[in-house]
Motif scaffolding. Sequence first.
Motif, PDB file in Angstrom:
ATOM      1  N   LEU A 265      33.147  -4.376  24.581  1.00 55.84           N
ATOM      2  CA  LEU A 265      31.752  -4.738  24.295  1.00 55.84           C
ATOM      3  C   LEU A 265      31.220  -5.825  25.233  1.00 55.84           C
ATOM      4  O   LEU A 265      30.062  -5.794  25.625  1.00 55.84           O
ATOM      5  CB  LEU A 265      31.611  -5.221  22.845  1.00 55.84           C
ATOM      6  CG  LEU A 265      31.950  -4.199  21.754  1.00 55.84           C
ATOM      7  CD1 LEU A 265      31.660  -4.777  20.387  1.00 55.84           C
ATOM      8  CD2 LEU A 265      31.180  -2.902  21.930  1.00 55.84           C
ATOM      9  N   ASN A 266      32.079  -6.793  25.599  1.00 56.90           N
ATOM     10  CA  ASN A 266      31.586  -7.960  26.348  1.00 56.90           C
ATOM     11  C   ASN A 266      32.033  -7.997  27.797  1.00 56.90           C
ATOM     12  O   ASN A 266      31.552  -8.831  28.562  1.00 56.90           O
ATOM     13  CB  ASN A 266      32.071  -9.259  25.687  1.00 56.90           C
ATOM     14  CG  ASN A 266      31.544  -9.416  24.277  1.00 56.90           C
ATOM     15  OD1 ASN A 266      30.504  -8.852  23.947  1.00 56.90           O
ATOM     16  ND2 ASN A 266      32.250 -10.133  23.450  1.00 56.90           N
ATOM     17  N   GLY A 267      32.999  -7.164  28.153  1.00 55.63           N
ATOM     18  CA  GLY A 267      33.548  -7.214  29.510  1.00 55.63           C
ATOM     19  C   GLY A 267      34.689  -8.208  29.595  1.00 55.63           C
ATOM     20  O   GLY A 267      34.930  -9.000  28.675  1.00 55.63           O
ATOM     21  N   GLY A 268      35.413  -8.164  30.731  1.00 57.52           N
ATOM     22  CA  GLY A 268      36.563  -9.045  30.911  1.00 57.52           C
ATOM     23  C   GLY A 268      37.841  -8.227  30.994  1.00 57.52           C
ATOM     24  O   GLY A 268      37.808  -7.026  31.316  1.00 57.52           O
ATOM     25  N   ILE A 269      38.965  -8.851  30.677  1.00 54.52           N
ATOM     26  CA  ILE A 269      40.247  -8.197  30.897  1.00 54.52           C
ATOM     27  C   ILE A 269      41.246  -8.600  29.819  1.00 54.52           C
ATOM     28  O   ILE A 269      41.217  -9.733  29.335  1.00 54.52           O
ATOM     29  CB  ILE A 269      40.771  -8.568  32.309  1.00 54.52           C
ATOM     30  CG1 ILE A 269      41.983  -7.731  32.700  1.00 54.52           C
ATOM     31  CG2 ILE A 269      41.072 -10.051  32.434  1.00 54.52           C
ATOM     32  CD1 ILE A 269      42.311  -7.814  34.190  1.00 54.52           C
ATOM     33  N   PHE A 270      42.102  -7.638  29.431  1.00 56.41           N
ATOM     34  CA  PHE A 270      43.223  -7.894  28.521  1.00 56.41           C
ATOM     35  C   PHE A 270      44.501  -7.563  29.273  1.00 56.41           C
ATOM     36  O   PHE A 270      44.594  -6.512  29.907  1.00 56.41           O
ATOM     37  CB  PHE A 270      43.094  -7.019  27.262  1.00 56.41           C
ATOM     38  CG  PHE A 270      44.340  -7.045  26.408  1.00 56.41           C
ATOM     39  CD1 PHE A 270      44.541  -8.076  25.493  1.00 56.41           C
ATOM     40  CD2 PHE A 270      45.312  -6.064  26.529  1.00 56.41           C
ATOM     41  CE1 PHE A 270      45.711  -8.112  24.715  1.00 56.41           C
ATOM     42  CE2 PHE A 270      46.461  -6.094  25.751  1.00 56.41           C
ATOM     43  CZ  PHE A 270      46.662  -7.123  24.841  1.00 56.41           C
ATOM     44  N   MET A 271      45.492  -8.478  29.200  1.00 57.60           N
ATOM     45  CA  MET A 271      46.750  -8.255  29.930  1.00 57.60           C
ATOM     46  C   MET A 271      47.948  -8.550  29.034  1.00 57.60           C
ATOM     47  O   MET A 271      47.915  -9.506  28.243  1.00 57.60           O
ATOM     48  CB  MET A 271      46.823  -9.196  31.138  1.00 57.60           C
ATOM     49  CG  MET A 271      45.731  -8.983  32.140  1.00 57.60           C
ATOM     50  SD  MET A 271      45.672 -10.271  33.424  1.00 57.60           S
ATOM     51  CE  MET A 271      44.647 -11.521  32.671  1.00 57.60           C
ATOM     52  N   TYR A 272      48.966  -7.693  29.140  1.00 57.45           N
ATOM     53  CA  TYR A 272      50.257  -8.004  28.506  1.00 57.45           C
ATOM     54  C   TYR A 272      51.335  -7.670  29.529  1.00 57.45           C
ATOM     55  O   TYR A 272      51.610  -6.503  29.803  1.00 57.45           O
ATOM     56  CB  TYR A 272      50.446  -7.227  27.198  1.00 57.45           C
ATOM     57  CG  TYR A 272      51.476  -7.923  26.316  1.00 57.45           C
ATOM     58  CD1 TYR A 272      52.803  -7.992  26.704  1.00 57.45           C
ATOM     59  CD2 TYR A 272      51.119  -8.536  25.128  1.00 57.45           C
ATOM     60  CE1 TYR A 272      53.741  -8.674  25.925  1.00 57.45           C
ATOM     61  CE2 TYR A 272      52.039  -9.219  24.340  1.00 57.45           C
ATOM     62  CZ  TYR A 272      53.348  -9.283  24.744  1.00 57.45           C
ATOM     63  OH  TYR A 272      54.263  -9.947  23.985  1.00 57.45           O
ATOM     64  N   PHE A 273      51.937  -8.735  30.092  1.00 58.46           N
ATOM     65  CA  PHE A 273      52.956  -8.549  31.130  1.00 58.46           C
ATOM     66  C   PHE A 273      54.356  -8.554  30.537  1.00 58.46           C
ATOM     67  O   PHE A 273      54.597  -9.126  29.473  1.00 58.46           O
ATOM     68  CB  PHE A 273      52.859  -9.685  32.165  1.00 58.46           C
ATOM     69  CG  PHE A 273      51.621  -9.602  33.006  1.00 58.46           C
ATOM     70  CD1 PHE A 273      51.526  -8.649  34.014  1.00 58.46           C
ATOM     71  CD2 PHE A 273      50.553 -10.449  32.786  1.00 58.46           C
ATOM     72  CE1 PHE A 273      50.385  -8.554  34.792  1.00 58.46           C
ATOM     73  CE2 PHE A 273      49.407 -10.357  33.558  1.00 58.46           C
ATOM     74  CZ  PHE A 273      49.324  -9.403  34.557  1.00 58.46           C
ATOM     75  N   ALA A 274      55.261  -7.929  31.288  1.00 61.64           N
ATOM     76  CA  ALA A 274      56.675  -7.994  30.936  1.00 61.64           C
ATOM     77  C   ALA A 274      57.132  -9.451  30.999  1.00 61.64           C
ATOM     78  O   ALA A 274      56.604 -10.235  31.769  1.00 61.64           O
ATOM     79  CB  ALA A 274      57.468  -7.158  31.940  1.00 61.64           C
ATOM     80  N   HIS A 275      58.078  -9.798  30.138  1.00 56.28           N
ATOM     81  CA  HIS A 275      58.717 -11.114  30.247  1.00 56.28           C
ATOM     82  C   HIS A 275      60.136 -10.978  29.736  1.00 56.28           C
ATOM     83  O   HIS A 275      60.570  -9.869  29.374  1.00 56.28           O
ATOM     84  CB  HIS A 275      57.898 -12.199  29.526  1.00 56.28           C
ATOM     85  CG  HIS A 275      57.614 -11.940  28.080  1.00 56.28           C
ATOM     86  ND1 HIS A 275      58.570 -12.067  27.100  1.00 56.28           N
ATOM     87  CD2 HIS A 275      56.478 -11.550  27.446  1.00 56.28           C
ATOM     88  CE1 HIS A 275      58.021 -11.802  25.924  1.00 56.28           C
ATOM     89  NE2 HIS A 275      56.757 -11.462  26.105  1.00 56.28           N
TER      90      HIS A 275
END
Length: 388
Positions: A265-275
């Motif tokens: 809805l608002n734009g931007g980014i979601f990230m889930y990296f390996a750890h």
Amino acid sequence: MKGFHKDTNNHATTLVQHLLSTHRRLHVLEGAESSNASAEKDGVDDLIMLLASIAVAVKSVGSAVRRRDITHGSGTESEPLERVANETWIDCLLYSQRSCILVSEDLENPVVVESNMQGKFAVVFDPLTGRSNPPCQEMGAIFGVFRQMSGGSPVIEDVMQPGRQMVAAGYALYGACTVLFLSLGSGVHGFTLDPALNEFILTHENIRIPYCGHIYSVNEGYSSLWQPEIRELISRFKTEVSLNGKERTLRYIGSMVADVHRTLLNGGIFMYFAHQQWPNGKLKLLYEASPLAFIIEQAGGKASTGLERILDITPTSVHDRIQVVIGSYEDVELVEQLYKGPSTSDPMYLLRRSHSIEEMKDSKEESNVFHKEEDGPTILCSTLPRIA
Ligand code: FDP
């Protein structure tokens, strides 16, 4: 009902009406003897029945989530919510008689539907996502639908398909109101449950994700567990000014479906990296990452592991996990370039990008992300051109 999409007679459009109008559109196409129309229409009646059954599961689990909120702490809780959610989804899918094989986050092995109840679709789903921190986290459901590949009895290969082959995908969110967003491969439409009618009403027609945003979403609590390259990437990404001219800011709900909904809805980014704890990433490819990647791409965004397009990945097992970088096209592109590093990324990308930012600053008085009135409801659009 102010704000709702209305038909020509000024009536709000329900989910079923919307699906039926899709159905009629395909019949008209077929009448016009479009070469693709028959293939497109093939099974669409069944797909609509299946989606209507999924909507029933969402209503039912949404109501169980609300009841849980009422009974929480009163000592009257009965069955665990995840079991209720999983059984509800399976019952609704079985009784639709349109599915042939089911993969649930909550079942180790796929369920093959008995032959007398079988339909043509393979369905993958997470019946209750964002569940690990109730009652503070927004919970939801995610699903994807594939056409059965094999003729005859369903086989595991029917679900082991790359996400680009989905014929429908969507998610529900059990927040202040229950919403259901879905795509049948031609745009994304969002519906909100009207409690008075117990019907999903079309509230977000053909939604488009802004081309860029300034919100990034990642669990920075893991930074000490990330590879140094990821730490470096996040710190560079944070200091890069967003193409919408605003300083970046962090929001992380900890429920992928809610974080991706805000991003849509608002734009931007979601990230889930390996750890260290999740060496391949935590999120499940088949029933979390792929359906949400399908939705984000259908809305004009981008979904990647940092290295490759999520929708091109063929699972090797039903519970495969991957890294996820998903959201506004420009933001995902930037993370991909930073992830690949100078040796393999486009060497001119960051330079071109900084030119775009300068141009954007020069024309600052013109808002670069704006609300545009189209034929229907207000949608968010971006005026920024794509970087070649
Ligand atoms: P949950 O375990 O609560 O179901 O994959 C599941 C998921 O939530 C995602 O919805 C969420 O984005 C992520 O895990 C949160 O993980 P962290 O707590 O490790 O940040």
